[in-house]
Write a protein that holds these residues in place. Structure first.
Motif, PDB file in Angstrom:
ATOM      1  N   GLU A 204       0.809  -1.216   0.000  1.00 41.46           N
ATOM      2  CA  GLU A 204       0.000   0.000   0.000  1.00 41.46           C
ATOM      3  C   GLU A 204       0.846   1.271   0.000  1.00 41.46           C
ATOM      4  O   GLU A 204       0.552   2.227  -0.721  1.00 41.46           O
ATOM      5  CB  GLU A 204      -0.941   0.011   1.207  1.00 41.46           C
ATOM      6  CG  GLU A 204      -1.895   1.196   1.198  1.00 41.46           C
ATOM      7  CD  GLU A 204      -2.904   1.141   2.321  1.00 41.46           C
ATOM      8  OE1 GLU A 204      -3.626   2.129   2.498  1.00 41.46           O
ATOM      9  OE2 GLU A 204      -2.956   0.121   3.030  1.00 41.46           O
ATOM     10  N   PRO A 240      -6.348   3.028  -4.993  1.00 40.91           N
ATOM     11  CA  PRO A 240      -7.490   3.208  -4.085  1.00 40.91           C
ATOM     12  C   PRO A 240      -7.576   4.628  -3.548  1.00 40.91           C
ATOM     13  O   PRO A 240      -6.573   5.217  -3.141  1.00 40.91           O
ATOM     14  CB  PRO A 240      -7.202   2.203  -2.961  1.00 40.91           C
ATOM     15  CG  PRO A 240      -6.335   1.174  -3.590  1.00 40.91           C
ATOM     16  CD  PRO A 240      -5.493   1.902  -4.600  1.00 40.91           C
ATOM     17  N   MET A 241      -8.757   5.172  -3.557  1.00 40.65           N
ATOM     18  CA  MET A 241      -8.974   6.554  -3.125  1.00 40.65           C
ATOM     19  C   MET A 241      -9.104   6.634  -1.613  1.00 40.65           C
ATOM     20  O   MET A 241      -9.817   5.858  -0.995  1.00 40.65           O
ATOM     21  CB  MET A 241     -10.258   7.106  -3.772  1.00 40.65           C
ATOM     22  CG  MET A 241     -10.698   8.459  -3.244  1.00 40.65           C
ATOM     23  SD  MET A 241      -9.567   9.775  -3.717  1.00 40.65           S
ATOM     24  CE  MET A 241     -10.097  10.077  -5.399  1.00 40.65           C
ATOM     25  N   ASP A 242      -8.367   7.544  -1.016  1.00 44.74           N
ATOM     26  CA  ASP A 242      -8.622   7.934   0.365  1.00 44.74           C
ATOM     27  C   ASP A 242      -8.190   9.384   0.503  1.00 44.74           C
ATOM     28  O   ASP A 242      -7.688   9.999  -0.439  1.00 44.74           O
ATOM     29  CB  ASP A 242      -7.914   7.029   1.384  1.00 44.74           C
ATOM     30  CG  ASP A 242      -6.405   7.061   1.258  1.00 44.74           C
ATOM     31  OD1 ASP A 242      -5.845   8.156   1.058  1.00 44.74           O
ATOM     32  OD2 ASP A 242      -5.768   5.999   1.353  1.00 44.74           O
ATOM     33  N   SER A 243      -8.396   9.975   1.669  1.00 50.09           N
ATOM     34  CA  SER A 243      -8.181  11.405   1.853  1.00 50.09           C
ATOM     35  C   SER A 243      -6.733  11.816   1.581  1.00 50.09           C
ATOM     36  O   SER A 243      -6.466  12.949   1.167  1.00 50.09           O
ATOM     37  CB  SER A 243      -8.577  11.819   3.271  1.00 50.09           C
ATOM     38  OG  SER A 243      -7.827  11.089   4.227  1.00 50.09           O
ATOM     39  N   THR A 244      -5.779  10.904   1.786  1.00 49.85           N
ATOM     40  CA  THR A 244      -4.374  11.250   1.595  1.00 49.85           C
ATOM     41  C   THR A 244      -3.994  11.346   0.124  1.00 49.85           C
ATOM     42  O   THR A 244      -2.953  11.898  -0.213  1.00 49.85           O
ATOM     43  CB  THR A 244      -3.458  10.211   2.271  1.00 49.85           C
ATOM     44  OG1 THR A 244      -3.629   8.940   1.632  1.00 49.85           O
ATOM     45  CG2 THR A 244      -3.776  10.080   3.748  1.00 49.85           C
ATOM     46  N   LYS A 245      -4.835  10.791  -0.755  1.00 52.77           N
ATOM     47  CA  LYS A 245      -4.486  10.769  -2.184  1.00 52.77           C
ATOM     48  C   LYS A 245      -5.279  11.783  -3.007  1.00 52.77           C
ATOM     49  O   LYS A 245      -5.000  11.972  -4.185  1.00 52.77           O
ATOM     50  CB  LYS A 245      -4.705   9.361  -2.742  1.00 52.77           C
ATOM     51  CG  LYS A 245      -3.892   8.275  -2.043  1.00 52.77           C
ATOM     52  CD  LYS A 245      -4.039   6.943  -2.749  1.00 52.77           C
ATOM     53  CE  LYS A 245      -3.349   5.822  -1.977  1.00 52.77           C
ATOM     54  NZ  LYS A 245      -4.104   5.404  -0.794  1.00 52.77           N
TER      55      LYS A 245
END
Length: 423
Positions: A204, A240-245
């Motif tokens: 990841e 994968p999308m998350d707030s850091t990306k």
């Protein structure tokens, strides 16, 4: 424990430096690092013949090299002696080239762990590479980069060597001077291919690294040209999308966009870029969480070619500026240029030089608007710098700057012209 005489002698030489500490002089610490790296060719050479017990002791001795390198960083030996930095990089690259087969054949854990350490040492120092250091890179280094890329192309085992290569490429590509070398050796296409299968191919944290490498390569015009030939925007949807990306994805889209067709659905990206720039400006190395101030500033500067985004930003009253800045964001940009410009030179950090280019471009865009010209013209320190830049008084290289940006002298001359306009 019985050790062969040659390995016993080698271990004895390495362990001589196990007592090096922060109380030792910089020259003593630099000597220790030189000597240890000079022994590492012998360490790698005995791997095939060494017994398990001998490999155990050689592995243990690797900690001595790691600790001396960390101490060398802590004592600022590299920042204060560029010739020493150049020398250590040359030694590390030579070791990687001499053992290039590690990236081609199946190899032992011992060899891989040692090669990963050498990659880590060399990549940590690449932020210090200057325009004058480009002689470090020739056909041998190009072949090394290509072989590393091919290793990742074939690997789906999430192994340590792949992780080491990704970190190596991430750090090296952060220096814009080196981006053409990676493009020349096929990294643009491979990077998009890796992103398409990133969830199967990488751990990841390395998936996030792929976005950072992509951003680094897009900071160079040649990178933009190459990645526009691929379906880059759709490819990054595989991460994968998350707030850091979210920020990284937005930066990629902006860097790939035509400068005269900039669009922004929300000012949130501007707020985040400003937050990074402000935080980085207060850091001794001009970085925030590993991101140099120029990375966020390059994206913001490109956004400012859209007048609406520029004017909306200048009109913001909720920006948490440093306490030393009392008169808004234009004064903040001016204070940054006043900080960076005196060090502009061939021997200065290229990212710091690039920051000067970006700041003068920002101020040039601001100076196009009559209502903000007085803020620039009444700042005596700023006007002195603009005059110096217009007269091309500094000796430096800005040949790798984005084609959408004006070079330092050109931007300064345009500011002077704009300040004399009556409308």
């Amino acid at each position: 424990m019985n050790l062969s005489s040659s390995i016993e002698v080698l271990l004895s030489k390495i362990n001589e430096f196990s007592r090096i500490s922060s109380i030792d002089s910089n020259e003593t610490i630099k000597y220790a690092l030189r000597q240890l790296l000079s022994y590492w060719s012998d360490v790698l050479a005995v791997a095939d013949q060494a017994s398990d017990d001998e490999l155990f002791f050689l592995n243990t001795s690797r900690a001595v090299l790691s600790e001396v390198f960390i101490l060398t960083l802590a004592k600022d030996c590299f920042d204060s002696d560029h010739l020493f930095t150049h020398e250590i990089l040359r030694i590390c690259f030579n070791l990687l080239i001499d053992y290039i087969n590690v990236f081609i054949d199946q190899n032992t854990t011992f060899l891989i762990s040692n090669i990963c350490l050498i990659m880590s040492i060399s990549s940590t120092l690449t932020s210090s590479i200057l325009y004058t250091d480009m002689n470090l890179f020739n056909e041998n280094e190009n072949h090394l980069f290509e072989v590393m890329r091919q290793y990742i192309d074939k690997d789906f085992t999430h192994d340590n060597l792949t992780d080491g290569i990704i970190s190596f490429v991430w750090n090296l590509s952060d220096n814009t001077l080196l981006v053409p070398l990676f493009l020349k050796t096929g990294y643009a296409k491979s990077l998009i291919d890796w992103i398409h299968v990133c969830q199967k191919k990488f751990r990841e944290d390395k998936q996030i690294a792929l976005l950072s490498i992509l951003i680094n390569m897009l900071r160079h015009d040649d990178g933009i040209d190459q990645f526009k030939t691929f379906d880059t925007i759709n490819a990054i949807e595989n991460i994968p999308m998350d707030s850091t990306k979210i920020l990284e994805r937005s930066m990629i889209e902006i860097l790939l966009s035509d400068v005269y067709h900039m669009k922004l659905e929300s000012m949130e990206i501007v707020d985040e870029l400003l937050r990074i720039i402000i935080a980085a400006a207060e850091d001794a190395k001009n970085c925030y969480e590993g991101t140099h101030i120029s990375e966020a500033l390059a994206v913001l500067t490109k956004l400012f070619f859209n007048d609406k985004i520029l004017l909306d930003t200048l009109g913001k009253t909720d920006i948490n500026l440093p306490s030393t800045t009392k008169h808004g964001i234009i004064e903040f940009f001016a204070s940054l240029l006043i900080k960076f410009y005196p060090n502009l030179s061939f021997t200065n950090n290229p990212s710091d030089n690039f920051t000067c280019v970006l700041l003068l471009n920002v101020l040039e865009l601001i100076s196009c608007h009559k209502e903000y010209r007085q803020i620039i013209s009444t700042n005596k320190f700023l006007m002195k710098i603009i005059g110096s830049a217009a007269n091309n008084e500094k000796n430096f290289n800005d040949s790798f700057m984005p084609r959408t940006m004006k070079r330092i002298q050109e931007a300064a001359v345009e500011i002077q012209k704009n300040l004399t306009k009556k409308n």
